[in-house]
Design a protein around this motif. Sequence first.
Motif, PDB file in Angstrom:
ATOM      1  N   UNK A   1       0.803  -1.216   0.000  1.00 66.10           N
ATOM      2  CA  UNK A   1       0.000   0.000   0.000  1.00 66.10           C
ATOM      3  C   UNK A   1       0.840   1.273   0.000  1.00 66.10           C
ATOM      4  N   UNK A   2       1.846   1.365   0.863  1.00 69.13           N
ATOM      5  CA  UNK A   2       2.586   2.622   0.995  1.00 69.13           C
ATOM      6  C   UNK A   2       3.329   3.000  -0.289  1.00 69.13           C
ATOM      7  N   UNK A   3       4.270   2.180  -0.800  1.00 65.52           N
ATOM      8  CA  UNK A   3       4.968   2.605  -2.022  1.00 65.52           C
ATOM      9  C   UNK A   3       4.064   2.626  -3.248  1.00 65.52           C
TER      10      UNK A   3
ATOM     11  N   UNK B   1      -3.147  -1.370   5.384  1.00 67.14           N
ATOM     12  CA  UNK B   1      -2.022  -1.057   6.253  1.00 67.14           C
ATOM     13  C   UNK B   1      -0.826  -0.723   5.388  1.00 67.14           C
ATOM     14  N   UNK B   2       0.351  -0.647   5.981  1.00 67.53           N
ATOM     15  CA  UNK B   2       1.523  -0.187   5.243  1.00 67.53           C
ATOM     16  C   UNK B   2       1.843  -1.064   4.052  1.00 67.53           C
TER      17      UNK B   2
ATOM     18  N   UNK C   1       8.913   3.220   1.789  1.00 65.60           N
ATOM     19  CA  UNK C   1       8.440   4.002   0.654  1.00 65.60           C
ATOM     20  C   UNK C   1       9.579   4.638  -0.113  1.00 65.60           C
ATOM     21  N   UNK C   2       9.322   5.816  -0.676  1.00 61.21           N
ATOM     22  CA  UNK C   2      10.320   6.521  -1.479  1.00 61.21           C
ATOM     23  C   UNK C   2      11.412   7.097  -0.584  1.00 61.21           C
ATOM     24  N   UNK C   3      12.638   6.863  -0.943  1.00 55.38           N
ATOM     25  CA  UNK C   3      13.762   7.452  -0.209  1.00 55.38           C
ATOM     26  C   UNK C   3      13.858   8.936  -0.560  1.00 55.38           C
ATOM     27  N   UNK C   4      13.901   9.786   0.463  1.00 56.43           N
ATOM     28  CA  UNK C   4      13.903  11.229   0.261  1.00 56.43           C
ATOM     29  C   UNK C   4      15.267  11.808   0.622  1.00 56.43           C
ATOM     30  N   UNK C   5      15.795  12.600  -0.265  1.00 53.46           N
ATOM     31  CA  UNK C   5      17.044  13.341  -0.022  1.00 53.46           C
ATOM     32  C   UNK C   5      18.179  12.419   0.426  1.00 53.46           C
ATOM     33  N   UNK C   6      18.252  11.231  -0.180  1.00 52.17           N
ATOM     34  CA  UNK C   6      19.321  10.265   0.124  1.00 52.17           C
ATOM     35  C   UNK C   6      19.391   9.940   1.613  1.00 52.17           C
TER      36      UNK C   6
END
Length: 733
Positions: free
Chosen positions: A126-128, A297-298, A674-679
């Motif tokens: 669900x999350x990604x 859920x996640x 989920x998505x990796x943000x700012x390394x």
Amino acid sequence: MKRRNFLGLLGLGAGSAVALDWQKVWANPGTASALRQAIAAKFQPIPFAIPLDFEGASIAEQIASHCTFTVQDNLVLPEGFTYDLLAVWGDRLGNGHVGYNNDYLGFVATDRDRGDLVVNFEYVCAKPWLEAYETVMGRSLPIEPVTRALAQAGGQGLDWGQLAPADPLREALRQIATAALEDLGIGVISIQRDRTGRWRRQPSRRERRVTGLSGLTDGHYLQATGPATAIFRKATMRGYNDQLGDRIIGTFANCAGGTSPWGTVFSAEENFQDVVVEPVHADGSSFAPETLRFKMDTDDFIGCGSLLGLAGNKYGWMVEIDPKNPQDYGTKHTWLGRFRHEAVALRVVPDRPLAIYSGCDRRGGHIYKFVSQGRVRNPQDKRNSQLLQEGMLYAAQFDPDGTGRWIPLAPDTPVDPVLPSHCVGGMVTLPQRPAGGITWVRDDAVALAFKAKFATLGDLYEGTPAERQGAILIDAHFAANAAGATCTARPEDTELAADGSVLIAFTSGSTNSLDGGPDRRVFVGPQGEGAYEYGWVARLVETDQDPAALTFRWQLIATGGEPAAGGLGFANPDNLAFDPGGDLWMVTDMSGDKQNRPVPADRRDSQGQPLSQSNLRAIYGNNSLWWLPTRGPAAGLAIPFAYGPMETELTGPCFLPDRATLLISVQHPGEFGGTRRQDATQVVELAVMATDGTPFMQRRTVPIGSNWPEGHRNRPPRPGIVAIRREDLQPFC
């Protein structure tokens, strides 16, 4: 249970081992040199998160080399290897698009350098999935009103059956459920090898998608064979009737699988209980769809199929599809049983019955064997598919002395239920009568009273003899419990060896409150533990090597866990595959929420209790791919070849005929993060052990979330299929 037992694989004797005392191995220059050369001739093993025996390092060297470790958000391969991306979620594919969470891969050649790849799409995280859906698919989903309604409903989930047909919330739920199910099922992808030796996509008229909703609007229903069709076609039934007879809408939860010698691919419907209702009535009909509430859920959605009115008894089967026939959207063979299907190994011997081995991937799930009534004539003849229309399904009973027998799941089979005291967790599930569904039994006396009340399996089910057989197959797991089949340790794969024996990956010996656990007399850890989390590989040999034999011998031949505790260094074995040279390869299946978490120096939690083996899986890093050689000086070892991006599984290993290419699925990158943000990264401290048990602390640098496969900052992760090869394109297997 480390190296010596594994050497029993494929007839290798324990005497083939160079030694069992690793100090002696590395103290002998000749032995050590032969071992290093044998490994290096294949590849240079990747750095792994914990010390392993084969590395030959002193304890001081192990601590020095492993006191820090950096995890990469990439498919990490040995030096000299690389990978090509064949397809990712959202790519155009025939009448649809590449689905989510690609799993099993089955290759069927169409000529020397071309073929069709059949791909399973298992579930959505669900999350990604929600984070990336609009970017990938170009349209948005109405998630906000659903999220609000779920928050108000609480942990029990959303009782969608109470919503009026015109309620906007019901329409929002329908859109989300439809989008999710369209991302599940099966895909046929045509590929070819180009002039450089690389495999690429080559679109053909055979490419197509079979989704979780095929047939609902396009007429591409799936077919069914075998006794359960008598239940599907009944005009009057105790439970829910979808009014479709033996036509079936879609396939989903497609996890493992197998490829037949006659050019078809089998796709296993595993965790269907998350999509539709699992329990059935005594006549084999489904409970009402409304009994499964919608949840999110996640890492998953619950109830998408029920929300769209799908009948639960039509899912949990094995699907056969012919990739070369563009009009084939799959056939569910009900003689193979309905359960949380994982794996299929086909034993196809001329002039003998066809045997198909499968496993139920639940805690306490069983091993099954289908034996056809008819005999194989030509293993390559497509008419072999007709052999699945008549036969018998058996469930395995493993005895602690290494013997076993096959119990037919037939109406006249005596009821002799599994006793709760024999199972880790002390619980077993049995059919509930007369209400239908299941009951949780925790007392041996209750199980024995059940035996006294019902003489045969046929007494538990209703209808004509043919309908009772169909109902037994629909309720296969609970019928097998009632017949006394052994509860096992999450069997996630079955693989046929060259000598006809069957290898089985038992992923985890732990238990839970809903499904139970494995037989404590059979599944025992290297230190005598019950509830052993890290898993095993087992070998099953039929009496007289007869596919139709009713007895067998079995042995646990490889054990997961830390080397210091008697394991081979991996945790939670999953898919198995033999390469063209006869060596075994294995991937692992550790839950993403357990990977790379802190482990205190004393390995105790905040309450002072020892950490569970489940939580100790943090030390093993990301899920990985292992080489288990079956011959030569390295036979009996487990050697890491690759590990996956953050929170992924590597699934469906498939060796191509060129001996230079290994296809593999990279499933659910960023499953929880989920998505990796700012390394983003974090540094965690973990208590690990050298191979002799010496404890030390490791500082591990771990990415938060994933950007695979693009690898660019802030890009959403997407499951994909890759072709692994040497950079010089030379064979390696």
